[in-house]
Design an enzyme around this catalytic site. Structure first.
Site, short mmCIF file in Angstrom:
data_model
loop_
_atom_site.label_atom_id
_atom_site.label_comp_id
_atom_site.label_asym_id
_atom_site.label_seq_id
_atom_site.Cartn_x
_atom_site.Cartn_y
_atom_site.Cartn_z
N GLN A 1 -8.13 -3.11 9.27
CA GLN A 1 -7.15 -2.45 10.12
C GLN A 1 -7.69 -1.16 10.73
OE1 GLN A 1 -2.92 -2.67 8.75
NE2 GLN A 1 -3.86 -3.43 6.87
N LYS B 1 0.81 -1.21 0.00
CA LYS B 1 0.00 0.00 0.00
C LYS B 1 0.85 1.27 0.00
CE LYS B 1 -1.79 0.66 4.04
NZ LYS B 1 -1.45 1.90 4.72
N THR B 2 1.78 1.33 0.94
CA THR B 2 2.62 2.52 1.03
C THR B 2 3.47 2.66 -0.22
OG1 THR B 2 2.69 2.14 3.39
CG2 THR B 2 4.15 3.82 2.54
N ASP C 1 -4.08 8.31 3.28
CA ASP C 1 -3.66 6.98 3.69
C ASP C 1 -4.54 6.54 4.86
OD1 ASP C 1 -2.20 4.69 3.84
OD2 ASP C 1 -0.45 5.59 4.80
N GLU C 2 -4.68 5.24 5.06
CA GLU C 2 -5.47 4.71 6.19
C GLU C 2 -6.86 5.34 6.24
OE1 GLU C 2 -4.09 2.27 7.59
OE2 GLU C 2 -1.93 2.61 7.82
N ARG D 1 2.36 -7.28 11.19
CA ARG D 1 3.60 -6.48 11.12
C ARG D 1 4.79 -7.38 10.85
NH1 ARG D 1 1.66 -2.95 9.23
NH2 ARG D 1 -0.19 -4.25 9.38
#
Length: 713
Positions: free
Chosen positions: A239, A30-31, A208-209, A600
């Site tokens: 998330q 994603k990033t 983002d998010e 993570r």
DNA sequence: TTTGCCCGTCTTTTT
DNA sequence: GACGGGCAAA
């Protein structure tokens, strides 16, 4: 085409005109997509970087994004992009525009403690007995603000307090965290020309998010991106972990209703983690009923099974983590920076810190730096604040409280100030002429002189605010402050720390993205929005050149990845948190939090809990977290779970399924002849019926003996 | 007016 | 176990 980019990612990067929504699973790059997309916009499409606005929710995420973009585009371009948290970006905008709403650009940002103190004063003033505690009221005000509710006209108790609270903040020229967003919304709706100005500037907006946006934030984005709607949002409903901050999952679920022409993309291939970790976390999240069904898969190696360790005590848990790091580092040839220790609450960091120190393991704690809440730091910051913003009541009250011990006098004096302030009298002048007011007669001459001296000095420094930078001003204040208060000379080390940070802030402006404001009020914004505490300039850490174990809450870890991840404190009442046990939707959020934690990890995940833990100074017995049991045993190194042999075995049995079901397990991705792709939510006791959530058809019960269901791989 | 002691509360999570 | 508020004694 870059070989690190898959087809879908490439398509997303190259689709410039929005609205666009990307549903991106954990570890799906994603990033990478956001940062490549920004670089592509600037380098290939020649979009001017100042037309780009990239918004995140935590400073940590903002820093990460900056770091990654910096690898792809020239620095001069990077600095022109507006990139940061909602609060940081709009607080800076408000500094320029807030005069339109009756605030000055020197407004103070009230933190949680300031807000609670304001509420306490209000409750005392109106003198009404209430069952609501200060914290509840503050939370409710926050909730109202995040949903853009203003105090109602009805003379209802809460509305009255809410209104008084707003008034007090207004007279103090102060904004709380939620006000930053609320007033931004007011600014944009009352002043269309101002909105237009920023619409023209920010022609391309990336969020983002997105699953963590609240209504107030969503409104800002919506207004800013109108009418071109070049809006690009990325999120993962699985998330969503910030509902306590008003985050509203329906923003992501309803994006398509809001923007019917939006392009939708899905990223489902996980590049981050081993197969074991991907599958185990898929299985965990499938316990939640409220989710967009995704098929997260990976081509990565199978990897090690997940290890669970039940320690006798919290101290022993910390020691276990420390010793595991030592041995894993050797065994797997890892660096310290490959390790992260995650926890549910900040207070858990203390024991872990001791254990790491004991073994000389370099570490860095992110977030919640303890010095910022220490009494001495807050005292000193009050002087900073009152120098910048003379109307800052909370800072003024704190200073007076330190100078005048006796409460009754303090309160008379303080309400006198408030009264004068609404008459627009300068606070510095009042105190300078303290002897002529009869209200002050009760105060000893000695104390009066002390106050006079302080405020003469404060006023002197105040006059220089515009000509000097934060470092020079702060040094002046600290010098004076330490001279006048012998006691604080012993605490100089705290001030040293603060002044080093200010120095760094002022002298590294050209490294800041976006470029900060070197004035003291710029620094105060930087400090109160906690932008400073992710920086690598902390004096005592420099020697390790960032090769350190990372310690942080799971909330802060979102968006990051580490080879080896320890998730600690997996106990009922801690994780899931005690206050969320009674609400199924909050349990689901805790579970999403666990999902975030586990995802993570790239290679190895280790879970720990303590059978006894010190809580409020008392040793208490604990129960292992329900989440441990939700991990399918086939992903666990079961042999290494000492706790399972203990008394709590009964508890574990509750969630364990019989082994005679050959093929199907909870969390399996399945394919049905008629209903298509789905995920198993539940298996009935007789093993003949499974409950499946189908992407297209929703929840269905399926008879297994009809053989219409297959495991989907 | 100052000091010191008792007692209740606190632990979510971030800006 | 830490911290702040409230209260009573000095």
């Amino acid at each position: 085409m870059n070989k690190n980019i898959n087809n879908i990612q490439q398509k997303i990067i190259e689709t410039i005109n929005g609205p666009i929504i990307v549903i991106a699973g954990a570890g799906s790059g994603k990033t990478r997509v956001i940062t490549y997309r920004i670089a592509h916009m600037i380098k290939n499409i020649k979009i001017h970087p100042k037309n780009i606005l990239a918004l995140t929710f935590t400073n940590k995420a903002a820093k990460e994004m900056q770091k990654r973009i910096s690898l792809m585009i020239p620095k001069k371009d990077l600095q022109k992009i507006t990139i940061g948290t909602f609060h940081a970006i709009f607080s800076s905008i408000l500094r320029k525009e807030a005069y339109r709403l009756g605030f000055t650009s020197e407004y103070t940002i009230y933190d949680r403690q300031d807000s609670e103190n304001v509420i306490k004063k209000i409750l005392k003033d109106i003198n009404i007995e209430t069952k609501l505690n200060v914290k509840d009221i503050r939370n409710r005000i926050s909730e109202y603000k995040n949903n853009l509710f203003l105090p109602s006209k009805k003379n209802e108790f809460f509305s009255k307090i809410y209104q008084l609270y707003n008034q007090r903040c207004f007279h103090s020229n102060s904004l709380d965290f939620d006000d930053i967003l609320l007033y931004t919304n007011q600014l944009f709706s009352y002043f269309p020309n101002v909105l237009k100005k920023y619409q023209n500037q920010f022609q391309y907006i990336l969020v983002d998010e997105y699953q963590d946006t609240n209504l107030s934030q969503n409104f800002i984005i919506k207004n800013l991106s109108y009418p071109s709607n070049n809006l690009f949002v990325v999120g993962d409903d699985a998330q969503s972990i910030y509902s306590f901050r008003g985050a509203n999952i329906s923003n992501i679920l309803n994006f398509h209703n809001e923007y019917p022409h939006a392009k939708i993309f899905r990223l489902e291939q996980n590049y981050r983690s081993t197969n074991v970790i991907v599958q185990a976390s898929n299985a965990i999240i499938s316990f939640n009923t409220n989710q967009i069904i995704k098929n997260i898969w990976t081509r990565n190696e199978k990897g090690e099974k997940i290890n669970i360790y039940g320690a006798i005590s919290d101290i022993e848990e910390a020691k276990y983590i420390a010793s595991s790091i030592v041995s894993l580092k050797k065994e797997k040839r890892m660096n310290y920076k490959d390790f992260a220790i995650l926890y549910r609450v900040n207070s858990q960091s203390k024991l872990i810190e001791y254990a790491l120190k004991e073994r000389n393991i370099p570490y860095k704690i992110y977030g919640n730096i303890s010095f910022e809440n220490r009494k001495e730091t807050r005292d000193l910051l009050s002087y900073f604040r009152i120098v910048i913003n003379p109307n800052d009541e909370e800072a003024l009250y704190r200073i007076l409280k330190n100078q005048i011990g006796y409460k009754k006098t303090l309160n008379t004096l303080f309400s006198f100030f408030q009264q004068k302030k609404t008459e627009n009298k300068n606070i510095y002048n009042i105190i300078k002429h303290i002897d002529i007011y009869h209200e002050f007669k009760k105060i000893k001459q000695n104390t009066r002189n002390k106050l006079k001296k302080i405020f003469l000095n404060v006023e002197k420094i105040h006059k220089e605010v515009n000509n000097k930078d934060a470092y020079q001003i702060a040094k002046n204040i600290i010098d004076f402050f330490c001279n006048e208060n012998q006691f604080y000379n012993k605490k100089v080390i705290d001030f040293q720390y603060l002044i080093e940070n200010i120095n760094y802030y002022v002298n590294n402006q050209n490294k800041m993205i976006p470029k900060g404001d070197p004035s003291l009020s710029g620094f105060l914004q930087h400090f109160y929005l906690k932008e400073y505490n992710d920086q690598n300039n902390l004096i005592n850490n420099s020697k390790h050149e960032n090769n350190e174990v990372s310690l942080m809450t799971i909330h802060l870890s979102k968006g990051l990845e580490f080879s080896i991840v320890f998730i600690s404190g997996l106990e009922e009442n801690l994780f899931p948190s005690k206050s969320n046990l009674n609400d199924p939707s909050k349990i689901e959020e805790e579970r999403r939090l666990f999902y975030v934690a586990l995802t993570r990890a790239q290679k190895i995940a280790r879970l720990t809990y303590a059978k006894n833990r010190f809580i409020w100074g008392k040793k208490r017995k604990t129960k292992p977290s329900r989440f441990i049991n939700e991990i399918n045993k086939k992903f666990l190194k079961t042999k290494n779970i000492p706790s399972f042999k203990t008394k709590s075995l009964k508890y574990y049995k509750y969630h364990t399924y019989e082994k005679n079901n050959i093929n199907f397990e909870k969390g399996n991705q399945v394919f049905h002849e008629s209903f298509g792709l789905g995920i198993i939510l539940d298996i009935q006791k007789n093993q003949q019926i499974v409950t499946v959530y189908f992407k297209k058809f929703g929840k269905k019960k399926i008879l297994l003996n009809l053989n219409k269901l297959k495991i989907y791989t």
